[in-house]
Design an enzyme around this catalytic site. Structure first.
Site, PDB file in Angstrom:
ATOM      1  CD  GLU A   1      -3.937   1.005  -3.189  1.00 17.64           C
ATOM      2  OE1 GLU A   1      -5.145   1.309  -2.753  1.00 17.64           O
ATOM      3  OE2 GLU A   1      -2.920   1.626  -2.440  1.00 17.64           O
TER       4      GLU A   1
ATOM      5  CG  ASP B   1      -1.313   3.729   5.912  1.00 19.58           C
ATOM      6  OD1 ASP B   1      -1.988   4.281   5.361  1.00 19.58           O
ATOM      7  OD2 ASP B   1      -0.474   4.543   6.493  1.00 19.58           O
TER       8      ASP B   1
ATOM      9  CG  ASP C   1      -1.813   1.209   1.474  1.00 21.54           C
ATOM     10  OD1 ASP C   1      -2.784   1.533   0.454  1.00 21.54           O
ATOM     11  OD2 ASP C   1      -1.584   1.915   2.254  1.00 21.54           O
TER      12      ASP C   1
END
Length: 421
Positions: free
Chosen positions: A268, A349, A184
């Site tokens: 991502e 997170d 992340d």
């Protein structure tokens, strides 16, 4: 065997610097003239001009009195400029890039590409065409044993530094790895891994922000076109170069470590270009360089035979509980930890990294696309979310009689309900 570029700094003699500067100018001129000719041919006559036609144009240009100076430099970089223009048009027609633009003397990258017919490589010495003396290269690291460069690219950055890039074949030794990790990206922590590890954001631009501001104020006081303004511009460029070098070095170390330790990496699909429109976060997002990090992961995973999974940008990784699969209604950016209805407290997170990993593994198990599809991005739904939701979607697991501590195997949309180990 992979093709790999090895970049070194070199210090040219005054004659070499003048010759390379002329070459850069001729490359830029040929590129712009060919682009103008192709644009006019299509606009006026609806005619497509290919590389062969522009190569014939270049031969004709060299015979004119106004452009006779093109014969003073090597012809190979000029031909390579036409090939680069052809690649730019190919990407444009394939809808992978915008229409090619003209090169600027002040803003565009100063570079020239030489193929094997335009340089001599002997005993670790590189000599370019139409030059007698080899380049004074600083060999910061050795080339692969027995390697011979197939392409040489000479460039000069805005800080006045000279670089040469040698494209060689290199053997990547296989390193076994069995780990899987979800990543992340963030601003407070540059990366947060699904293992719970947080990698601190060095914030390279902030460390040199005061020095950069002083150099820019000094530049603003100088008269345009003066020699003192040119010197002040170099000082600003050197500060930017120092920031860029530190950032690139840090990202290389992080990406190499992740690739060597893990067989599968899930990230991502962040759109930094859209985030830069937020003026409160634009500077921090630029300093994080998420796109550059992703590019490094892409080619390094290919080198080492790893798997890189890119989760759709609209996947709600931060709002989804990694324990029970419940989806929170909203999750503002200032909320860094939250408690789900299943009484599980999450670090924002770390929870997002775990959800990204689970979604990536479900994509692999269910045969979803590695990259988000154009249609799913347009409808703001991930490939896995195209399946109709269950009637119990969004209801906490403890209310459905499920084990809240078990793996969220079904929340990612996997029809089989089983994630790979």
């Amino acid at each position: 065997m992979v093709k790999r570029a090895f970049k070194y700094r070199f210090y040219p003699s005054p004659e070499q610097a003048a010759e390379l500067a002329r070459t850069f100018g001729c490359v830029r001129l040929v590129y712009n003239m060919a682009l103008q000719a192709r644009t006019e041919a299509w606009t006026l006559r609806q005619e497509r001009v290919n590389y062969n036609a522009t190569s014939a144009m270049l031969t004709a240009w060299k015979k004119t009195e106004e452009l006779a100076f093109l014969n003073e430099v090597s012809s190979v970089p000029l031909q390579q400029a036409l090939r680069h223009l052809q690649v730019a048009f190919t990407n444009f027609f394939a809808k992978r890039a915008r229409y090619p633009t003209f090169k600027s003397r002040k803003r565009s990258r100063r570079s020239a590409e030489y193929t094997t017919s335009a340089f001599r490589w002997r005993d670790g010495r590189l000599t370019l065409a139409k030059r007698d003396a080899p380049l004074g290269i600083v060999w910061s690291r050795p080339l692969p044993e027995g390697a011979s460069p197939s392409t040489v690219t000479v460039s000069q950055d805005s800080a006045g530094r000279w670089f040469v890039s040698l494209l060689c074949e290199d053997r990547v030794e296989p390193v076994p790895a069995t780990g899987v990790v979800g990543v992340d990206a963030g601003l407070d922590s540059l990366l947060t891994l699904s293992t719970g590890e947080k990698i601190t954001n060095p914030k390279h631009e902030r460390r040199d922000r005061a020095a950069l501001a002083r150099a820019q104020r000094n530049l603003a006081r100088k008269e345009k076109g003066s020699a003192n303004r040119a010197k002040a511009r170099l000082k600003v460029a050197r500060v930017h170069a120092r920031i860029t070098d530190r950032r690139r070095d840090h990202l290389h170390k992080l990406s190499t470590r992740l690739v060597r330790e893990n067989q599968t990496i899930v990230i991502e699909d962040l759109t930094a270009r859209n985030m830069l429109r937020n003026h409160n976060l634009a500077r921090a997002v630029s300093d994080a360089a998420w796109r550059q990090f992703r590019t490094m992961l892409e080619y390094k995973t290919e080198w080492h035979g790893r798997t890189l999974v890119v989760v759709d940008r609209w996947f709600p990784s931060s709002k989804l509980c990694s324990a029970c699969g419940a989806l929170a209604a909203r999750m503002p950016l200032h909320v860094r930890s939250w408690t789900c209805r299943c009484r599980q407290t999450h670090d924002r997170d770390v929870n997002a990294a775990r959800n990204i990993l689970a979604e990536g593994l479900s994509v692999i198990a269910c045969g979803g696309g590695v990259r988000p599809q154009r249609e799913s991005s347009r409808t703001r739904r991930s490939p896995m979310k195209q399946e109709p939701q269950r009637a119990t979607a969004g209801i906490p697991a403890f209310r459905r009689g499920e084990d809240v501590n078990g793996p969220p195997s079904r929340r990612a949309g996997c029809p089989g309900g089983v994630l790979p180990a």
